[in-house]
Write a protein that holds these residues in place. Sequence first.
Motif, PDB file in Angstrom:
ATOM      1  N   UNK A  32       0.834  -1.194   0.000  1.00  0.00           N
ATOM      2  CA  UNK A  32       0.000   0.000   0.000  1.00  0.00           C
ATOM      3  C   UNK A  32       0.869   1.245   0.000  1.00  0.00           C
ATOM      4  N   UNK A  33       0.333   2.308  -0.562  1.00  0.00           N
ATOM      5  CA  UNK A  33       0.916   3.626  -0.343  1.00  0.00           C
ATOM      6  C   UNK A  33       0.536   4.069   1.067  1.00  0.00           C
ATOM      7  N   UNK A  34       1.508   4.557   1.815  1.00  0.00           N
ATOM      8  CA  UNK A  34       1.269   5.020   3.175  1.00  0.00           C
ATOM      9  C   UNK A  34       1.493   6.524   3.236  1.00  0.00           C
ATOM     10  N   UNK A  35       0.633   7.201   3.970  1.00  0.00           N
ATOM     11  CA  UNK A  35       0.762   8.644   4.061  1.00  0.00           C
ATOM     12  C   UNK A  35       0.564   9.154   5.472  1.00  0.00           C
ATOM     13  N   UNK A  53       4.783   1.785  -1.925  1.00  0.00           N
ATOM     14  CA  UNK A  53       5.265   0.524  -1.403  1.00  0.00           C
ATOM     15  C   UNK A  53       6.547   0.077  -2.077  1.00  0.00           C
ATOM     16  N   UNK A  54       6.759   0.532  -3.297  1.00  0.00           N
ATOM     17  CA  UNK A  54       7.808  -0.046  -4.128  1.00  0.00           C
ATOM     18  C   UNK A  54       9.183   0.540  -3.820  1.00  0.00           C
ATOM     19  N   UNK A 100      -3.537   4.701   4.769  1.00  0.00           N
ATOM     20  CA  UNK A 100      -3.081   3.706   3.796  1.00  0.00           C
ATOM     21  C   UNK A 100      -3.999   3.706   2.587  1.00  0.00           C
ATOM     22  N   UNK A 101      -3.384   3.596   1.411  1.00  0.00           N
ATOM     23  CA  UNK A 101      -4.131   3.590   0.157  1.00  0.00           C
ATOM     24  C   UNK A 101      -3.746   2.387  -0.670  1.00  0.00           C
ATOM     25  N   UNK A 102      -4.751   1.715  -1.223  1.00  0.00           N
ATOM     26  CA  UNK A 102      -4.491   0.574  -2.101  1.00  0.00           C
ATOM     27  C   UNK A 102      -4.049   1.025  -3.497  1.00  0.00           C
ATOM     28  N   UNK A 108      -1.059   9.774  -3.145  1.00  0.00           N
ATOM     29  CA  UNK A 108      -2.145  10.733  -3.132  1.00  0.00           C
ATOM     30  C   UNK A 108      -1.944  11.812  -2.096  1.00  0.00           C
ATOM     31  N   UNK A 109      -2.454  13.006  -2.373  1.00  0.00           N
ATOM     32  CA  UNK A 109      -2.302  14.122  -1.435  1.00  0.00           C
ATOM     33  C   UNK A 109      -3.642  14.574  -0.876  1.00  0.00           C
ATOM     34  N   UNK A 110      -4.700  13.849  -1.194  1.00  0.00           N
ATOM     35  CA  UNK A 110      -6.009  14.183  -0.655  1.00  0.00           C
ATOM     36  C   UNK A 110      -6.523  13.033   0.197  1.00  0.00           C
TER      37      UNK A 110
END
Length: 127
Positions: A32-35, A53-54, A100-102, A108-110
């Motif tokens: 996941x992308x984590x923010x 994640x990468x 966390x974003x799938x 993402x910034x929103x």
Amino acid sequence: QVQLVESGGGLVQAGGSLRLSCTAPSDTFSRFTMGWFRQAPGKEREFVAGTRWSGGSTYYADYAGFVKGRFTIARGNAKNVRLQMNNLKPEDTAIYYCAASSKSGIVGVTTTMYEHWGQGTQVTVSS
């Protein structure tokens, strides 16, 4: 929705440092992308930093008053992401949230781009 768990907030004097930590419930979040976001009293929640994640692609907020280089986001293990905050200022005072974003291909910034959130941890910077 999965609950993320933040820790590491507290009270610090201006110029000091804090390190926030966010732990996800499973290794699945390694993809996941984590923010990190923050919300000050009376203001909307705003993006601070994110990491894909990468393996190390990171992005930081660039709005006025936010100086890149003071904050650093980094992944720990597969379930953990940290936010190192240095040279803190009173205007950094806020509740800080992990998300966390799938949508792992972008940072993402929103808030709408993130499906999972933590309960928040308070950061207070005194002058």
